[in-house]
Design a protein around this motif. Structure first.
Motif, PDB file in Angstrom:
ATOM      1  N   VAL A 298     -19.363  55.852 -50.005  1.00  0.00           N
ATOM      2  CA  VAL A 298     -19.322  57.263 -49.652  1.00  0.00           C
ATOM      3  C   VAL A 298     -17.982  57.607 -49.003  1.00  0.00           C
ATOM      4  O   VAL A 298     -17.365  58.631 -49.306  1.00  0.00           O
TER       5      VAL A 298
ATOM      6  N   THR B 119     -16.127  64.387 -48.143  1.00  0.00           N
ATOM      7  CA  THR B 119     -16.392  63.682 -46.884  1.00  0.00           C
ATOM      8  C   THR B 119     -15.200  63.757 -45.938  1.00  0.00           C
ATOM      9  O   THR B 119     -14.051  63.921 -46.363  1.00  0.00           O
TER      10      THR B 119
ATOM     11  N   TYR C 169     -18.734  61.449 -54.367  1.00  0.00           N
ATOM     12  CA  TYR C 169     -18.471  61.898 -52.998  1.00  0.00           C
ATOM     13  C   TYR C 169     -17.026  62.344 -52.771  1.00  0.00           C
ATOM     14  O   TYR C 169     -16.711  62.874 -51.705  1.00  0.00           O
TER      15      TYR C 169
ATOM     16  N   TYR D 115     -28.069  56.531 -45.664  1.00  0.00           N
ATOM     17  CA  TYR D 115     -26.636  56.240 -45.561  1.00  0.00           C
ATOM     18  C   TYR D 115     -26.418  55.171 -44.491  1.00  0.00           C
ATOM     19  O   TYR D 115     -27.019  55.231 -43.414  1.00  0.00           O
TER      20      TYR D 115
ATOM     21  N   ASN E 147     -30.832  60.726 -49.255  1.00  0.00           N
ATOM     22  CA  ASN E 147     -30.602  59.293 -49.402  1.00  0.00           C
ATOM     23  C   ASN E 147     -30.575  58.665 -48.021  1.00  0.00           C
ATOM     24  O   ASN E 147     -30.617  59.359 -47.008  1.00  0.00           O
TER      25      ASN E 147
ATOM     26  N   ASP F 101     -28.202  64.609 -52.679  1.00  0.00           N
ATOM     27  CA  ASP F 101     -27.635  63.826 -51.579  1.00  0.00           C
ATOM     28  C   ASP F 101     -28.710  63.228 -50.675  1.00  0.00           C
ATOM     29  O   ASP F 101     -28.387  62.459 -49.765  1.00  0.00           O
TER      30      ASP F 101
ATOM     31  N   TRP G  63     -18.856  53.696 -45.158  1.00  0.00           N
ATOM     32  CA  TRP G  63     -20.131  54.381 -45.345  1.00  0.00           C
ATOM     33  C   TRP G  63     -20.581  54.148 -46.787  1.00  0.00           C
ATOM     34  O   TRP G  63     -19.800  54.332 -47.726  1.00  0.00           O
ATOM     35  N   ARG G  64     -21.840  53.739 -46.959  1.00  0.00           N
ATOM     36  CA  ARG G  64     -22.425  53.556 -48.289  1.00  0.00           C
ATOM     37  C   ARG G  64     -23.785  54.231 -48.335  1.00  0.00           C
ATOM     38  O   ARG G  64     -24.424  54.418 -47.305  1.00  0.00           O
ATOM     39  N   ASP G  65     -24.242  54.547 -49.542  1.00  0.00           N
ATOM     40  CA  ASP G  65     -25.603  55.044 -49.667  1.00  0.00           C
ATOM     41  C   ASP G  65     -26.519  53.907 -50.112  1.00  0.00           C
ATOM     42  O   ASP G  65     -26.066  52.775 -50.325  1.00  0.00           O
TER      43      ASP G  65
END
Length: 313
Positions: free
Chosen positions: A232, A253, A249, A280, A278, A276, A224-226
């Motif tokens: 993330v 999570t 993060y 994702y 954003n 937060d 998972w990335r933003d």
């Protein structure tokens, strides 16, 4: 007389002793510039720049020097280049077409190159066939062009599985065998997130849902990335990898402990706050680094309003 790109200090065009000096130009401007042939008589030092693209957007300076090198005159011009065409698509669609056609005569020596906003090679065609080895890994197996493009003159690019990270300006360039640019076209791709989630700041947690139909094994990597490319959450080799997370993060999570069996790649983000908000991206990789699946979710975290009552004495 000298025109320069101020930001990169590149020589755009040089005229000396009454004639142009193409050997002094930076290669990205070669064959693309022209000045008045009678500029010494007319006093017109204007520069014509052919086939402008967004990469040419910059501050340009025109300077006139005497033989000693003293600056006799200087003028600066800001060039703003608008991208002519925009294509919109929702993330998760099977594919999107970035249109590009030419009237130039194309032969077997023609080179066609698509690059993205970071100048990564998206697709290359040369010597009568695609050159997949030249592609950036991010686009490998995801692009296609017309097999008969030399005849049809259709240089459009099909991009499979577009995601939010693909948004931006794509540039198509056509080169002759002498590396002269015959044509340039740009397309602005706007990719909408597949799903939108709203939550109020201060809630215990928010769920970013993501499920897959792919068969997952122990070698799979889930990331998972933003949209700022911060990691993330990372899952690999059968367990979470907190050491790879961005500090912002860390400890906030959680993913399903049995995600390989359940195929549920959803992410729980604890204590969501306005920062937060954003987009994702959930991406699944095979052991060879190929992208098996992607999903984008736009998270909007709303701030809380508090009513304060002051007693009146």
């Amino acid at each position: 007389m000298e025109w320069r790109n101020v930001r990169d200090n590149r020589k755009v065009h040089v005229n000396q002793n009454g004639s142009d000096q193409p050997g002094q130009q930076d290669k990205i401007y070669r064959t693309r510039t022209r000045m008045d042939e009678n500029l010494l008589k007319t006093g017109d030092l204007s520069l014509i720049l052919r086939r402008p693209t967004d990469e040419d957007e910059n501050l340009y300076s025109c300077r006139v020097y005497n033989r000693k090198g003293d600056v006799l005159m200087e003028k600066q011009v800001w060039l703003k280049v608008k991208v002519p065409e925009q294509v919109e698509v929702e993330s998760g669609e099977e594919s999107v077409l970035l249109p590009c056609r030419t009237r130039e005569s194309l032969d077997g020596d023609t080179k066609v190159e698509w690059v993205d906003r970071d100048n990564r090679k998206v697709h290359m065609y040369q010597n009568g066939s695609d050159q997949s080895g030249e592609q950036h890994q991010y686009y490998r197996t995801r692009t296609r062009m017309d097999e008969n493009l030399l005849k049809t003159k259709d240089l459009s690019l099909t991009l499979r599985r577009p995601t939010y990270e693909d948004r931006g300006i794509f540039t198509c360039r056509v080169y002759s065998k002498d590396r002269v640019v015959l044509m340039v076209k740009q397309v602005n791709l706007w990719v909408k997130a597949q799903e939108q989630v709203e939550v109020e700041s201060g809630m215990e947690s928010v769920l970013l849902s993501c499920r897959t139909t792919e068969d997952l094994d122990g070698d799979v990597r889930v990331e998972w990335r933003d949209s700022r490319d911060k990691k993330v959450h990372v899952y690999q080799n059968g367990s979470d990898q907190p050491g790879e997370q961005d500090q912002f993060y860390r400890t906030r999570t959680k993913m399903d402990e049995n995600l390989l069996e359940n195929k549920d790649l959803s992410l729980t983000l604890r204590r969501p706050r306005e920062r937060d908000s954003n987009t994702y991206i959930c991406r699944v990789y095979s052991r060879d680094g190929d992208v098996l699946m992607e999903k984008d979710i736009q998270l909007q975290v709303k701030g809380q309003w508090f009513k304060c009552i002051f007693p009146i004495s």
